[in-house]
Structure formats: structure tokens, C-alpha cells
Design an enzyme around this catalytic site. Sequence first.
Site, PDB file in Angstrom:
ATOM      1  N   HIS A   1       1.991  -0.170 -45.367  1.00  0.00           N
ATOM      2  CA  HIS A   1       1.053   0.443 -46.645  1.00  0.00           C
ATOM      3  C   HIS A   1      -0.377   0.112 -46.271  1.00  0.00           C
ATOM      4  O   HIS A   1      -0.596  -1.159 -45.993  1.00  0.00           O
ATOM      5  CB  HIS A   1       1.663   0.437 -48.034  1.00  0.00           C
ATOM      6  CG  HIS A   1       2.030  -1.109 -48.522  1.00  0.00           C
ATOM      7  ND1 HIS A   1       3.080  -1.815 -47.999  1.00  0.00           N
ATOM      8  CD2 HIS A   1       1.113  -1.891 -49.138  1.00  0.00           C
ATOM      9  CE1 HIS A   1       3.017  -3.063 -48.311  1.00  0.00           C
ATOM     10  NE2 HIS A   1       2.001  -3.023 -49.165  1.00  0.00           N
TER      11      HIS A   1
ATOM     12  N   GLY B   1       0.810  -1.184   0.127  1.00  0.00           N
ATOM     13  CA  GLY B   1       0.036   0.030   0.095  1.00  0.00           C
ATOM     14  C   GLY B   1       0.900   1.348   0.048  1.00  0.00           C
ATOM     15  O   GLY B   1       1.999   1.206  -0.022  1.00  0.00           O
TER      16      GLY B   1
END
Length: 409
Positions: free
Chosen positions: A319, A90
Site C-alpha cells: 500500500h 560472435g
Amino acid sequence: MEVNIKKHCQAVILAAGESTRTYPLTLTRPKSLLRIAGKTIIEHNLEQLDGIADEVFLVVGYKEEMMKKYLGNKFRNIKINYLQQDQRLGTAHALGIAEKEIEGGFILMAGDDLYSKQDIIKCLKHKNCVLAQKKKDISRFGVLLAEGRKVKKIIEKPKNFVSDLANTGLYVFSKEIFSALKKIKKSERHEYELTDAIGILAENQEINYEEVKSYWLPIGYPWNIIEANEFMLSLAEKKIEKGARIEKGAMLKGEIMVGRGTFIKSGVYIEGPVKIGKNCLIGPNCYIRSSTTIGDSCHIGHAVEIKNSIIGDNTNVAHLSYIGDSIIGDNCNIGAGTITANLRHDWKNIKCMIRNELKDTGRVKLGIVMGDNCKTGINTSFFPGVKIDPECITFPGDIVKRDLIKNKL
């Protein structure tokens, strides 16, 4: 009131977490090393601290060696120190690791959100301060309970409305916060929460809050990176670096940033704001639309269209491909004719699977989130909101409707 910047100003940045909510991007790097507008989150925040703090303690854990290798021991005028959090128990536990290093008052910030220098300086007007921002939806934030400008308590992710003041994770604290840390117990999430310690500190210390005036960009989910990228690019100014080449017939409109060694070929049309890294080959005859960041050493091929996306370093988009509202990782090869769908037919919000739960992204348009080292076969099509783990591949003509999980193709 004078700003409390001392001769020796210290800051702590919490950057130890694994951040599973931002998978697949954080499968290969700590969250603080995710790039937004071509710059890592940690670099952005260190830039904001430059001129304010001269020593920073980075609390690290997950893939800490990557952080150490990337930053080293100095950033501009700031000395960088590393503190190891072996067990992630934590935020309070993470801050407690820094207690022996802190000499007095200090700045504390989360390592995975973006803050501004202006707001840091505002907080330094106070001995203890929380930076807050008003939010309509406070369900994913801690929420401040305040009397006037004084913070009394912070409630984590309340189910019912208690306040519209969200906790940003940026603080200024006196050293008394460490005494408060020792008094808290594990929360319902089985973590030691910094917000619980703030409530204890508020019982005998005055804690002010300041509201965000510049920006706070919380990065909780992958799509927040797209949103932050768009915002940061909106602040950028045109810059064509020395050594970049723009061929006759290319059209650059608006705020365009091009790195050294990049070659933009004829027929390329770019609408800013757009940032292109160094040593890229762009075109010929492609369309780069606004809010796009392209990394270093990328190739964007003929008749490619990219819109509001982030393309990682060393990535090739071949492409006839379309990339929209997406994130593509480093070292990817996007085969010819790859299409990322980014819009539902019914115009409803895109949903994305996070921790085995279907999460509403709040976005009408969202393409894909692809990790590093992926390859797509020609004519691959992706449904909106799909995530692809690092090193995944697709085959020619694949239609990808669900997340691709490594080793579960």
C-alpha cells in the site's frame, strides 16, 4: 514473386549471449526469456514463425538449461532443437554451429529482438535477404551499404554516417552463407562477425533487402523493454478470462486483459491498455495506468499507483507505493510507501550506468530496473534510472541514489 516457403522450412535463432547490457534482468535468465507484455521474447518470435517454419534450431549457451526447461522440444507446430555454443565467439561462430543441420535455404534471426510474421514472409521472397529499417540514430546498429535494393556490405556501428538503413538481425540465406563464414577473420571486437560473411557472400550472390513494414523492436537496454511493452500492449484487445472476478465499484476503461483467477476489488481504477496475469489480487482502491503489465500471482495493495511499468510474477507491491516507468522482477516485495522517482527536476534525459559507463537513455521519464527476489523497506525512495541487482534489500526510509550491486550494499 512467390514466397519461398518450402514443405520443410528451417529457421535458426541465435540466443546464446549473456547480454550484460540488460543487467540486472539477465543475471537470472537468458535474454530471450525476458517477458514483454506477459510473453517471453522467444515465445513471441516462435509465434511469428508458426505456419512458416516447422523446425527451429536454437543456438544456446548462457543459462541454456532454463531455455530447454521452459520451451521443451516443441512449440505449437514447430519442432525445437538445441545447439550448444560453449564459447561465445560472435554471431558468425554461432551460425556456423548449425551448418550440419541445415538442408538448404533457411531463416536466421536474433533471439533478443521482436519481429513480425509479415516481415518474415516479405524476406522469404528472396534467396538471400536482409531485413532493414531506416533509423535516425544508427550508432548502435550495423548499417547496410546498398546499390538499389542489393546489399553490398554491412558496417558495424559506424562512427560516421554511411547509410540510414539499420540491420535488424533477421535474414533469409541460401546455404552458401556457410562457405562465406569460413573465410572471415576476427573483427576488432575479437569476434567472428556474421556481417563480415555477408559482405563476402555479396561478392558472388545477390542479396536483397526488405524494409520493415510491421515492426522491429530491438532490445539492447533495459529501457527498451519498457518501450516494447508499451508497443505490444497497444496491439492487444480486451479480454477478461473465465474465472476472473471484477468486484462492484471497480472501473476498467479501454483494452484490459485479466487472467483467470484474478480478483479486482472495489475502488480499483484501470486505464488500458493494461495486462494483468492470472491469480492476482488487485486493490482495493488502487490506480493502474496505461501500458502496464502485471505478472501472475501478484498482489497490488491499497492506494498503489502503477504507470507504464512491468511487474514480475509473484511480486507484492504494498500500500501507498508508486511505481512509474519501471521494471520490477519476479518474487519481489515492495514495502509500503516505496516511491520510484522517474523524472529529473530539469526535465533532461535520464542517464543509466551500463558497463561502467553513464548512458543517455533518450527518455525523459525512467524509474528503476529491479532484478528478481528483491525487498524494499517501508518508505524507500529511488532516484530515476537506478538499477537493483537480484536479492538486494533496502531498509526503512532509505534513499537510493545509485545502483545497488549485490554484495556491495
